[in-house]
Design an enzyme around this catalytic site. Structure first.
Site, PDB file in Angstrom:
ATOM      1  CG  ASP A  82      -1.995   1.004   1.220  1.00  0.00           C
ATOM      2  OD1 ASP A  82      -2.455   1.356   0.111  1.00  0.00           O
ATOM      3  OD2 ASP A  82      -2.422   1.449   2.303  1.00  0.00           O
ATOM      4  CG  HIS A 180      -5.745   8.041   3.229  1.00  0.00           C
ATOM      5  ND1 HIS A 180      -4.874   8.655   2.361  1.00  0.00           N
ATOM      6  CD2 HIS A 180      -6.067   6.860   2.651  1.00  0.00           C
ATOM      7  CE1 HIS A 180      -4.675   7.873   1.313  1.00  0.00           C
ATOM      8  NE2 HIS A 180      -5.396   6.783   1.452  1.00  0.00           N
ATOM      9  N   GLY A 181      -8.246   8.355   7.037  1.00  0.00           N
ATOM     10  CA  GLY A 181      -8.408   8.731   8.439  1.00  0.00           C
ATOM     11  C   GLY A 181      -9.855   8.982   8.823  1.00  0.00           C
ATOM     12  N   GLY A 210     -11.624   4.223   2.589  1.00  0.00           N
ATOM     13  CA  GLY A 210     -12.918   3.536   2.618  1.00  0.00           C
ATOM     14  C   GLY A 210     -13.585   3.469   3.985  1.00  0.00           C
ATOM     15  CB  SER A 211     -12.474   4.076   7.455  1.00  0.00           C
ATOM     16  OG  SER A 211     -11.612   2.973   7.391  1.00  0.00           O
ATOM     17  CG  ASN A 230      -7.252   0.853  -0.439  1.00  0.00           C
ATOM     18  OD1 ASN A 230      -7.541  -0.134  -1.095  1.00  0.00           O
ATOM     19  ND2 ASN A 230      -6.223   1.630  -0.749  1.00  0.00           N
ATOM     20  CG  ASP A 232      -5.244   1.669   8.127  1.00  0.00           C
ATOM     21  OD1 ASP A 232      -5.431   1.125   9.240  1.00  0.00           O
ATOM     22  OD2 ASP A 232      -4.160   2.202   7.843  1.00  0.00           O
ATOM     23  CB  THR A 233      -9.515   4.807   9.708  1.00  0.00           C
ATOM     24  OG1 THR A 233      -8.456   5.504   9.048  1.00  0.00           O
ATOM     25  CG2 THR A 233      -9.937   5.585  10.926  1.00  0.00           C
TER      26      THR A 233
HETATM   27  P1  13P Z   1      -8.838   4.641   5.722  1.00  0.00           P
HETATM   28  O1  13P Z   1      -7.774   4.692   6.763  1.00  0.00           O
HETATM   29  O2  13P Z   1      -9.604   5.896   5.626  1.00  0.00           O
HETATM   30  O3  13P Z   1      -9.696   3.439   5.850  1.00  0.00           O
HETATM   31  O4  13P Z   1      -8.089   4.514   4.286  1.00  0.00           O
HETATM   32  C1  13P Z   1      -7.290   3.417   4.043  1.00  0.00           C
HETATM   33  C2  13P Z   1      -6.553   3.543   2.765  1.00  0.00           C
HETATM   34  O5  13P Z   1      -7.006   4.162   1.822  1.00  0.00           O
HETATM   35  C3  13P Z   1      -5.258   2.830   2.642  1.00  0.00           C
HETATM   36  O6  13P Z   1      -4.604   3.099   1.456  1.00  0.00           O
END
Ligand code: 13P
Length: 283
Positions: A82, A180-181, A210-211, A230, A232-233
């Protein structure tokens, strides 16, 4: 655990109208949670290794840990780099057993981004590894990548066509309003731009950040051509919430028990995403 070529997985998703979750783990527990969710729902998943994992565990070590945990879990996984920050890092991931790599040159001029992305593709193609490229900086913080609101820009149709035609990238990431975040206000996703880009780019399209997006917006993005989302958060928040709850409820509890509870809670969150993205039973 079986490992699958990311391109095969994502092209099928785009063709059939669902999206595959690309989840960022940060430790052994989050890796295990993602693998168990894949097994339980018979869903392909992408485990994407970001800069923090690489700095903490190393590149090859991250792959080895996933393989070790996956030995006893019947998951279907593609391991992906990533936000690869250099040609050398992408090359190193290719040699470390990743199934695909992202080269993120979105902070560069289009010319420079195209030049570097093509170089990564040339190296990756020799090993049968697909590449994700990006134009249009996505705001927020993703591991070591910080992009302010001012630096962020919505990708134009012309930029998208130019970038895809010049690079012939395998998966295409661009900026349409997600970040992101954690969102401080409801994101505005430029669906018209997504529709335009999807109309001319047949490659799997990638949604970063995507969060924290409503289920309705996620479904609409997928219906317009997004094939990789994607996340992550949302997993990090779930992990922290779970640990905090366990400690609050029983501060003398055993470490193993609270980590097992976190695996369970993160796994349920990943399953929620898989069901929303429509990738259940797509193995
Ligand atoms: P989030 O942390 O907003 O879910 O985004 C993750 C991301 O796009 C990783 O590349």
């Amino acid at each position: 655990m079986q490992q699958k070529n990311t391109k095969e997985v994502l092209e099928k998703a785009r063709r059939e109208g669902y999206a595959v979750g690309a989840f960022n783990p940060h430790n052994l527990e989050t890796i295990k949670a993602i693998l168990l969710a894949s097994e339980e729902l018979r869903a392909p998943v992408i485990i994407q290794i970001g800069q923090k994992m690489i700095n903490r565990y190393g590149m090859e070590e991250s792959v080895n840990v996933i393989k070790a945990i996956g030995k006893s879990i019947d998951a279907t996984v593609s391991i992906h780099l990533d936000h690869g920050n250099s040609i050398e890092q992408a090359e190193s991931a290719i040699h470390s057993g990743f199934q695909s790599v992202m080269y993120d040159g979105s902070h560069l001029s289009i010319e420079e981004n195209v030049k570097n992305t093509k170089k990564v593709i040339e190296i990756a193609k020799a090993h049968g590894i697909p590449v994700e490229g990006e134009i249009g900086q996505i705001p927020g913080v993703e591991d070591e990548v910080h992009v302010s609101e001012d630096e962020a820009s919505i990708t134009t149709l012309e930029e998208a066509i130019e970038f895809v035609n010049l690079t012939n990238i395998d998966f295409f990431a661009f900026s349409i309003g997600t970040a992101h975040g954690v969102y401080t206000k409801e994101p505005y996703i430029h669906f018209d731009r997504l529709r335009e880009i999807a109309g001319v780019v047949s490659h799997p399209l990638v949604l970063h950040g995507g969060s924290g997006i409503s289920d309705e917006m996620i479904r609409k993005s997928i219906s317009l051509g997004i094939a990789k989302i994607n996340v992550d958060t949302d997993l990090r928040l779930k992990f922290k919430e779970s640990i905090t709850k366990s400690i609050t409820e029983n501060s003398y509890g055993h470490l193993t028990d609270l980590l097992d509870q976190a695996v369970y809670d993160v796994k349920e969150k990943v399953k929620e995403k898989i069901i929303l993205f429509g990738s259940e039973n797509q193995v």
